[in-house]
Design a protein around this motif. Sequence first.
Motif, PDB file in Angstrom:
ATOM      1  N   ARG A  25      20.140  21.398 -21.237  1.00 23.51           N
ATOM      2  CA  ARG A  25      19.667  21.756 -22.576  1.00 23.51           C
ATOM      3  C   ARG A  25      20.466  21.031 -23.657  1.00 23.51           C
ATOM      4  NH1 ARG A  25      18.437  28.309 -22.111  1.00 23.51           N
ATOM      5  NH2 ARG A  25      16.948  28.124 -20.376  1.00 23.51           N
ATOM      6  N   ILE A  26      20.537  19.719 -23.486  1.00 21.73           N
ATOM      7  CA  ILE A  26      21.231  18.873 -24.448  1.00 21.73           C
ATOM      8  C   ILE A  26      20.336  17.694 -24.775  1.00 21.73           C
ATOM      9  CG2 ILE A  26      22.383  17.571 -22.612  1.00 21.73           C
ATOM     10  CD1 ILE A  26      24.762  17.229 -24.447  1.00 21.73           C
ATOM     11  N   SER A  27      20.335  17.271 -26.004  1.00 16.63           N
ATOM     12  CA  SER A  27      19.454  16.191 -26.422  1.00 16.63           C
ATOM     13  C   SER A  27      19.822  14.877 -25.734  1.00 16.63           C
ATOM     14  CB  SER A  27      19.527  16.000 -27.941  1.00 16.63           C
ATOM     15  OG  SER A  27      20.796  15.492 -28.309  1.00 16.63           O
ATOM     16  N   LEU A  28      18.823  14.005 -25.592  1.00 18.84           N
ATOM     17  CA  LEU A  28      19.082  12.705 -24.980  1.00 18.84           C
ATOM     18  C   LEU A  28      20.073  11.899 -25.808  1.00 18.84           C
ATOM     19  CD1 LEU A  28      15.521  11.582 -23.778  1.00 18.84           C
ATOM     20  CD2 LEU A  28      17.388  12.512 -22.410  1.00 18.84           C
ATOM     21  N   GLY A  29      19.955  12.002 -27.128  1.00 13.32           N
ATOM     22  CA  GLY A  29      20.861  11.257 -27.996  1.00 13.32           C
ATOM     23  C   GLY A  29      22.307  11.619 -27.762  1.00 13.32           C
ATOM     24  N   LYS A  30      22.600  12.918 -27.646  1.00 12.46           N
ATOM     25  CA  LYS A  30      23.970  13.337 -27.420  1.00 12.46           C
ATOM     26  C   LYS A  30      24.398  13.047 -25.993  1.00 12.46           C
ATOM     27  CE  LYS A  30      27.179  17.086 -28.362  1.00 12.46           C
ATOM     28  NZ  LYS A  30      27.358  18.466 -28.858  1.00 12.46           N
ATOM     29  N   GLN A  31      23.453  13.150 -25.040  1.00 11.34           N
ATOM     30  CA  GLN A  31      23.794  12.858 -23.655  1.00 11.34           C
ATOM     31  C   GLN A  31      24.228  11.410 -23.486  1.00 11.34           C
ATOM     32  OE1 GLN A  31      21.665  12.974 -19.217  1.00 11.34           O
ATOM     33  NE2 GLN A  31      20.670  13.953 -20.933  1.00 11.34           N
ATOM     34  N   PHE A  32      23.584  10.487 -24.211  1.00 11.73           N
ATOM     35  CA  PHE A  32      23.928   9.072 -24.116  1.00 11.73           C
ATOM     36  C   PHE A  32      25.064   8.668 -25.056  1.00 11.73           C
ATOM     37  CE2 PHE A  32      19.433   8.451 -22.545  1.00 11.73           C
ATOM     38  CZ  PHE A  32      19.806   8.042 -21.284  1.00 11.73           C
ATOM     39  N   GLY A  33      25.475   9.562 -25.922  1.00  9.62           N
ATOM     40  CA  GLY A  33      26.517   9.203 -26.883  1.00  9.62           C
ATOM     41  C   GLY A  33      25.970   8.433 -28.063  1.00  9.62           C
ATOM     42  N   LEU A  34      24.750   8.744 -28.455  1.00  8.14           N
ATOM     43  CA  LEU A  34      24.117   8.012 -29.554  1.00  8.14           C
ATOM     44  C   LEU A  34      24.359   8.668 -30.909  1.00  8.14           C
ATOM     45  CD1 LEU A  34      20.724   6.960 -27.919  1.00  8.14           C
ATOM     46  CD2 LEU A  34      22.525   5.441 -28.748  1.00  8.14           C
ATOM     47  N   GLN A  35      25.106   9.773 -30.927  1.00  2.36           N
ATOM     48  CA  GLN A  35      25.484  10.342 -32.210  1.00  2.36           C
ATOM     49  C   GLN A  35      26.479   9.397 -32.879  1.00  2.36           C
ATOM     50  OE1 GLN A  35      26.319  11.523 -29.286  1.00  2.36           O
ATOM     51  NE2 GLN A  35      28.477  12.117 -29.202  1.00  2.36           N
ATOM     52  N   PHE A  36      26.395   9.301 -34.198  1.00  4.42           N
ATOM     53  CA  PHE A  36      27.277   8.366 -34.897  1.00  4.42           C
ATOM     54  C   PHE A  36      28.701   8.895 -34.853  1.00  4.42           C
ATOM     55  CE2 PHE A  36      28.998   5.801 -38.346  1.00  4.42           C
ATOM     56  CZ  PHE A  36      28.366   4.594 -38.116  1.00  4.42           C
ATOM     57  N   PRO A  37      29.678   8.028 -34.592  1.00  4.22           N
ATOM     58  CA  PRO A  37      31.072   8.479 -34.478  1.00  4.22           C
ATOM     59  C   PRO A  37      31.628   8.927 -35.822  1.00  4.22           C
ATOM     60  CG  PRO A  37      30.979   6.092 -34.466  1.00  4.22           C
ATOM     61  CD  PRO A  37      29.557   6.574 -34.387  1.00  4.22           C
ATOM     62  N   PRO A  38      32.687   9.733 -35.795  1.00  5.32           N
ATOM     63  CA  PRO A  38      33.296  10.209 -37.043  1.00  5.32           C
ATOM     64  C   PRO A  38      34.142   9.133 -37.701  1.00  5.32           C
ATOM     65  CG  PRO A  38      34.530  11.023 -35.174  1.00  5.32           C
ATOM     66  CD  PRO A  38      33.331  10.307 -34.608  1.00  5.32           C
ATOM     67  N   LEU A  39      33.517   8.004 -37.961  1.00  2.88           N
ATOM     68  CA  LEU A  39      34.188   6.872 -38.588  1.00  2.88           C
ATOM     69  C   LEU A  39      33.330   6.370 -39.734  1.00  2.88           C
ATOM     70  CD1 LEU A  39      35.101   4.858 -35.340  1.00  2.88           C
ATOM     71  CD2 LEU A  39      36.672   6.282 -36.671  1.00  2.88           C
ATOM     72  N   LEU A  40      33.927   5.577 -40.595  1.00  2.00           N
ATOM     73  CA  LEU A  40      33.159   4.916 -41.636  1.00  2.00           C
ATOM     74  C   LEU A  40      32.341   3.798 -41.007  1.00  2.00           C
ATOM     75  CD1 LEU A  40      35.933   4.678 -44.382  1.00  2.00           C
ATOM     76  CD2 LEU A  40      34.077   6.356 -44.227  1.00  2.00           C
ATOM     77  N   LYS A  41      31.231   3.437 -41.622  1.00  2.00           N
ATOM     78  CA  LYS A  41      30.353   2.419 -41.051  1.00  2.00           C
ATOM     79  C   LYS A  41      31.073   1.082 -40.883  1.00  2.00           C
ATOM     80  CE  LYS A  41      26.015   4.474 -42.654  1.00  2.00           C
ATOM     81  NZ  LYS A  41      24.799   4.306 -43.492  1.00  2.00           N
ATOM     82  N   TRP A  42      31.913   0.731 -41.840  1.00  2.00           N
ATOM     83  CA  TRP A  42      32.617  -0.551 -41.733  1.00  2.00           C
ATOM     84  C   TRP A  42      33.617  -0.526 -40.586  1.00  2.00           C
ATOM     85  CZ3 TRP A  42      37.883  -0.877 -42.196  1.00  2.00           C
ATOM     86  CH2 TRP A  42      38.549   0.153 -42.844  1.00  2.00           C
ATOM     87  N   GLN A  43      34.146   0.652 -40.246  1.00  2.00           N
ATOM     88  CA  GLN A  43      35.063   0.745 -39.116  1.00  2.00           C
ATOM     89  C   GLN A  43      34.322   0.524 -37.794  1.00  2.00           C
ATOM     90  OE1 GLN A  43      36.670   4.672 -40.146  1.00  2.00           O
ATOM     91  NE2 GLN A  43      38.674   3.716 -40.459  1.00  2.00           N
ATOM     92  N   VAL A  44      33.110   1.049 -37.701  1.00  2.00           N
ATOM     93  CA  VAL A  44      32.282   0.816 -36.516  1.00  2.00           C
ATOM     94  C   VAL A  44      31.982  -0.678 -36.384  1.00  2.00           C
ATOM     95  CG1 VAL A  44      30.034   1.270 -35.445  1.00  2.00           C
ATOM     96  CG2 VAL A  44      31.258   3.116 -36.603  1.00  2.00           C
ATOM     97  N   PHE A  45      31.708  -1.315 -37.513  1.00  2.00           N
ATOM     98  CA  PHE A  45      31.443  -2.753 -37.526  1.00  2.00           C
ATOM     99  C   PHE A  45      32.670  -3.537 -37.054  1.00  2.00           C
ATOM    100  CE2 PHE A  45      31.285  -6.889 -39.686  1.00  2.00           C
ATOM    101  CZ  PHE A  45      30.028  -7.324 -39.317  1.00  2.00           C
ATOM    102  N   ILE A  46      33.851  -3.151 -37.523  1.00  2.00           N
ATOM    103  CA  ILE A  46      35.091  -3.818 -37.124  1.00  2.00           C
ATOM    104  C   ILE A  46      35.332  -3.661 -35.625  1.00  2.00           C
ATOM    105  CG2 ILE A  46      37.612  -3.768 -37.337  1.00  2.00           C
ATOM    106  CD1 ILE A  46      36.279  -5.147 -39.646  1.00  2.00           C
ATOM    107  N   LEU A  47      35.071  -2.465 -35.090  1.00  2.00           N
ATOM    108  CA  LEU A  47      35.214  -2.251 -33.653  1.00  2.00           C
ATOM    109  C   LEU A  47      34.302  -3.191 -32.877  1.00  2.00           C
ATOM    110  CD1 LEU A  47      35.435   1.652 -33.424  1.00  2.00           C
ATOM    111  CD2 LEU A  47      37.174   0.019 -32.664  1.00  2.00           C
TER     112      LEU A  47
END
Length: 278
Positions: A77-99
């Motif tokens: 009983r968990i969404s596919l998005g959360k199961q795959f880790g598709l939730q956005f991380p608790p970071l700023l968008k530019w930090q995700v880009f840098i990673l």
Amino acid sequence: MTNKLDSPKVWFILLAIVIQFILMQGSQILLIEIIQLINPNIDRMNPTVFIPIRVFGHIVGMLVILLVAYLISLKRRISLGKQFGLQFPPLLKWQVFILGISSLAIASLAGRIAQAMFGLPEIEQKTLSFLEQLSPLTMVVHVLITALFAGFFEEITFRGFIQRHLSKRVGVIWAILISGLMFGLVHIAPYGIVLSTLMGIWFGIVVWRVGSIWPTIWGHIFINGFNSFYMSGKYVLGFPETPSLILQWTLGVISFSALLYSIWLLWRTSLPLSENTK
């Protein structure tokens, strides 16, 4: 803490991936056979033939993994998005880009290690045939599919499905190593296995620390996009055999600066994957 019973057993995870691989390869072979029955003289490495076949195989693979994940989600009983880790991380968008950018530096280091072990691989004849037949239009399509489609699909499979589920059964470290090795093995050639395994381990660490596969999706897109663009550009646009020193230094400074920041960011981040998939 997550209950490991909420995640499928190891044998089920591995079996799902084996079935996915068999159906991917089998569907492409079947499609090739059908095309050649219709036109026996057709060249399977012609971009107008090879690209659709490749896309078809990836779609089959994606459908398989989505079906398996859906069946798991019915129990968990968990969404596919959360199961795959598709939730956005608790970071700023530019930090995700840098990673994502930092992955270019890891790819460079991993490539040097693989080259030291096995030397640079020669281009296979069938790959050469494909590249030589590219036009500017099919080159663009090829680069986009390799960067966007393949990158997203592989991260969904290896970091989103395999690693996230294995982490609850065998622990995070083993999950990262196993998923990284499996990612390497699908690249078959010794050079590709070493390079991709090291990349897979780096991607696994990133996903574990931030609890999301979006940074590694971007990293995969950057790596695949640059490699396919430059490789095909040598045959379509007349790029030199190796990038110019200016380009190498520019990419090196940017990517290694991003890597240093990413290491610091991951070090100070305390969001292990197991706590992000409750």
